[in-house]
Design an enzyme around this catalytic site. Sequence first.
Site, PDB file in Angstrom:
ATOM      1  N   LYS A 101       4.013  17.302  -9.365  1.00 29.24           N
ATOM      2  CA  LYS A 101       3.390  16.007  -9.087  1.00 29.24           C
ATOM      3  C   LYS A 101       1.878  16.176  -8.921  1.00 29.24           C
ATOM      4  O   LYS A 101       1.094  15.366  -9.442  1.00 29.24           O
ATOM      5  CB  LYS A 101       4.007  15.352  -7.841  1.00 29.24           C
ATOM      6  CG  LYS A 101       3.286  14.044  -7.535  1.00 29.24           C
ATOM      7  CD  LYS A 101       3.974  13.068  -6.643  1.00 29.24           C
ATOM      8  CE  LYS A 101       3.106  11.805  -6.594  1.00 29.24           C
ATOM      9  NZ  LYS A 101       3.535  10.815  -5.657  1.00 29.24           N
ATOM     10  N   ASN A 146       6.884   7.424 -13.058  1.00 26.10           N
ATOM     11  CA  ASN A 146       7.761   6.247 -12.939  1.00 26.10           C
ATOM     12  C   ASN A 146       9.017   6.373 -13.803  1.00 26.10           C
ATOM     13  O   ASN A 146       9.671   5.364 -14.079  1.00 26.10           O
ATOM     14  CB  ASN A 146       6.989   4.981 -13.310  1.00 26.10           C
ATOM     15  CG  ASN A 146       5.897   4.699 -12.296  1.00 26.10           C
ATOM     16  OD1 ASN A 146       6.079   4.931 -11.108  1.00 26.10           O
ATOM     17  ND2 ASN A 146       4.756   4.238 -12.771  1.00 26.10           N
ATOM     18  N   GLU A 167      14.340  11.562  -6.237  1.00 25.24           N
ATOM     19  CA  GLU A 167      12.954  11.801  -6.665  1.00 25.24           C
ATOM     20  C   GLU A 167      12.770  13.260  -7.083  1.00 25.24           C
ATOM     21  O   GLU A 167      11.996  13.559  -7.990  1.00 25.24           O
ATOM     22  CB  GLU A 167      11.949  11.425  -5.560  1.00 25.24           C
ATOM     23  CG  GLU A 167      11.823   9.930  -5.305  1.00 25.24           C
ATOM     24  CD  GLU A 167      11.079   9.151  -6.419  1.00 25.24           C
ATOM     25  OE1 GLU A 167      10.582   9.758  -7.378  1.00 25.24           O
ATOM     26  OE2 GLU A 167      11.018   7.911  -6.293  1.00 25.24           O
ATOM     27  N   ARG A 186     -14.382   1.300   6.597  1.00 21.20           N
ATOM     28  CA  ARG A 186     -14.556   1.633   5.166  1.00 21.20           C
ATOM     29  C   ARG A 186     -14.060   3.033   4.817  1.00 21.20           C
ATOM     30  O   ARG A 186     -14.476   3.634   3.842  1.00 21.20           O
ATOM     31  CB  ARG A 186     -16.007   1.481   4.725  1.00 21.20           C
ATOM     32  CG  ARG A 186     -16.522   0.081   4.918  1.00 21.20           C
ATOM     33  CD  ARG A 186     -17.714  -0.206   4.045  1.00 21.20           C
ATOM     34  NE  ARG A 186     -18.068  -1.609   4.156  1.00 21.20           N
ATOM     35  CZ  ARG A 186     -18.900  -2.088   5.062  1.00 21.20           C
ATOM     36  NH1 ARG A 186     -19.470  -1.283   5.920  1.00 21.20           N
ATOM     37  NH2 ARG A 186     -19.160  -3.368   5.101  1.00 21.20           N
ATOM     38  N   GLU A 241      -3.887   6.348 -12.211  1.00 22.01           N
ATOM     39  CA  GLU A 241      -2.944   5.798 -13.196  1.00 22.01           C
ATOM     40  C   GLU A 241      -3.655   4.886 -14.204  1.00 22.01           C
ATOM     41  O   GLU A 241      -3.195   3.799 -14.518  1.00 22.01           O
ATOM     42  CB  GLU A 241      -1.811   5.039 -12.477  1.00 22.01           C
ATOM     43  CG  GLU A 241      -0.508   5.050 -13.255  1.00 22.01           C
ATOM     44  CD  GLU A 241       0.662   4.497 -12.457  1.00 22.01           C
ATOM     45  OE1 GLU A 241       0.809   4.829 -11.274  1.00 22.01           O
ATOM     46  OE2 GLU A 241       1.432   3.727 -13.052  1.00 22.01           O
ATOM     47  N   ARG A 250      -0.019   9.680 -15.083  1.00 19.19           N
ATOM     48  CA  ARG A 250       0.612   9.383 -13.791  1.00 19.19           C
ATOM     49  C   ARG A 250       1.796   8.433 -13.956  1.00 19.19           C
ATOM     50  O   ARG A 250       2.747   8.476 -13.184  1.00 19.19           O
ATOM     51  CB  ARG A 250      -0.416   8.810 -12.811  1.00 19.19           C
ATOM     52  CG  ARG A 250       0.195   8.663 -11.438  1.00 19.19           C
ATOM     53  CD  ARG A 250      -0.798   8.450 -10.344  1.00 19.19           C
ATOM     54  NE  ARG A 250      -0.078   8.439  -9.083  1.00 19.19           N
ATOM     55  CZ  ARG A 250      -0.622   8.639  -7.907  1.00 19.19           C
ATOM     56  NH1 ARG A 250      -1.903   8.864  -7.805  1.00 19.19           N
ATOM     57  NH2 ARG A 250       0.119   8.620  -6.812  1.00 19.19           N
ATOM     58  N   LYS A 272      -1.266   7.118  -3.072  1.00 19.40           N
ATOM     59  CA  LYS A 272      -0.932   5.690  -3.151  1.00 19.40           C
ATOM     60  C   LYS A 272      -0.689   5.180  -1.733  1.00 19.40           C
ATOM     61  O   LYS A 272       0.072   5.778  -0.971  1.00 19.40           O
ATOM     62  CB  LYS A 272       0.307   5.468  -4.027  1.00 19.40           C
ATOM     63  CG  LYS A 272      -0.022   5.561  -5.511  1.00 19.40           C
ATOM     64  CD  LYS A 272       1.120   5.083  -6.381  1.00 19.40           C
ATOM     65  CE  LYS A 272       0.718   5.146  -7.847  1.00 19.40           C
ATOM     66  NZ  LYS A 272       1.830   4.837  -8.759  1.00 19.40           N
ATOM     67  N   HIS A 286      15.969   3.482  -2.141  1.00 17.79           N
ATOM     68  CA  HIS A 286      15.110   3.644  -3.313  1.00 17.79           C
ATOM     69  C   HIS A 286      15.695   4.731  -4.224  1.00 17.79           C
ATOM     70  O   HIS A 286      15.780   4.570  -5.440  1.00 17.79           O
ATOM     71  CB  HIS A 286      13.703   4.027  -2.842  1.00 17.79           C
ATOM     72  CG  HIS A 286      12.736   4.247  -3.965  1.00 17.79           C
ATOM     73  ND1 HIS A 286      12.386   3.258  -4.851  1.00 17.79           N
ATOM     74  CD2 HIS A 286      12.047   5.372  -4.365  1.00 17.79           C
ATOM     75  CE1 HIS A 286      11.523   3.736  -5.735  1.00 17.79           C
ATOM     76  NE2 HIS A 286      11.312   5.008  -5.469  1.00 17.79           N
ATOM     77  N   HIS A 289      13.254  -0.471  -9.789  1.00 17.97           N
ATOM     78  CA  HIS A 289      12.628  -1.569  -9.041  1.00 17.97           C
ATOM     79  C   HIS A 289      13.395  -2.873  -9.264  1.00 17.97           C
ATOM     80  O   HIS A 289      13.605  -3.653  -8.328  1.00 17.97           O
ATOM     81  CB  HIS A 289      11.162  -1.748  -9.472  1.00 17.97           C
ATOM     82  CG  HIS A 289      10.286  -0.607  -9.040  1.00 17.97           C
ATOM     83  ND1 HIS A 289       9.243  -0.137  -9.794  1.00 17.97           N
ATOM     84  CD2 HIS A 289      10.318   0.173  -7.930  1.00 17.97           C
ATOM     85  CE1 HIS A 289       8.667   0.874  -9.161  1.00 17.97           C
ATOM     86  NE2 HIS A 289       9.300   1.082  -8.026  1.00 17.97           N
TER      87      HIS A 289
HETATM   88  N1  GLY Z   1       5.394   7.460  -6.833  1.00 14.63           N
HETATM   89  C1  GLY Z   1       4.697   7.521  -8.059  1.00 14.63           C
HETATM   90  C2  GLY Z   1       3.275   7.933  -7.909  1.00 14.63           C
HETATM   91  O1  GLY Z   1       2.904   8.505  -6.895  1.00 14.63           O
HETATM   92  O2  GLY Z   1       2.525   7.688  -8.814  1.00 14.63           O
END
Ligand code: GLY
Length: 370
Positions: A228, A247, A181, A117, A238, A243, A139, A267, A254
Amino acid sequence: MTREYRFTFGQFLSQVHLQKKIPPADAILRHTNTVSASRSILVCDTHTRAIALGIRGNLDIPLCVLSPGETAKGWPAVEQILTTAKEGGLGRDGLFIAVGGGVVSDLAAFGASVFMRGCKLCIVSTTLLGMADAALGGKTGFDLLGIKNLVGTFYPAGHIYLPLETLTTLPRREWKSGMAELIKTALLDDGEMVNTLKNLGDEFLRGDLLPKYEEPLFALIAASVKIKGRIVEADPQETGTDRALLNLGHTFAHALESSAGLGNLSHGEAVAWGLVRSGELGHHLGITPRERAVEITGLVRSFGYEIAAPHPKMGDKKNFMTALRGDKKQKAGKLRFVLPASRGALVVEDDLIEPRSLVSLINGEYALCY
Ligand code: GLY
């Protein structure tokens, strides 16, 4: 050459160590209050195995070596990580140390988020894409049913190491993937990043930026971490639109990655192309001033990315449009585009966009002179 940043993402604290050298395991164990090496595992892939072994030194830390690449980003890799942790005798106070780019860190972070957990996690990022994006912000995930990151969690790493020396051996294609990026993040901010990038495009076309351009690269990664980090602090999961700004260019990217076939474009190559399309669509909708859309196209082109619409590797345009409509960023059945504004960017939902405009965009009808 070291910078430290601390961020609060919901209930999680993340500390970023931007530095030249790869951290040894004893320093990582100290930073993470891990009492002994036997309470940790290292997760890497066959490309980062040598770096992971260097980190381990003579400590007795089990090594989990994954197959590399997006095609290996599935449940079997997660199971391999969880098995290594269980066989290594880790408990809830155990530490997962991910050593690699976005695929390794997403997988290891997912594993850490579900093992007993949730156990401790740190990431040693070894690619420009990882440093510019994937390692920071929590993420995690893996691909299922052919869909990228269909399964995942939000689980920020306690410590994130960005050691520049790992980039000296990074393949050219990986450089190109990460640079897009950095360009994206620069466009979300109106600071120095864009100016620094404008001076680096020609150099980048001549070769990789290290060792000659270490200082500007360090400054770019530092700025990207700050931008970021600030965005994710405002909207860690998000749930709002903050956030989602990260994108920018990604809805197109994508769809392009999917219609070109997994692995045919990096990417970053897809993101770079998506940034140009976002500027053109924004201009068409009256959101992006013409000079900004032209600036974005020029910046992307100066790093050698394909900017033409349709993209030569797009494959069937119908597949592209289907992938576009099926983008996972759909919320309440709506597709979201992040488009550059006069400053920063805006989230726009597709009910403001005529479906025909997307077809015209992909056919290159909105291309601007530059
Ligand atoms: N790669 C986009 C984010 O981390 O939200």
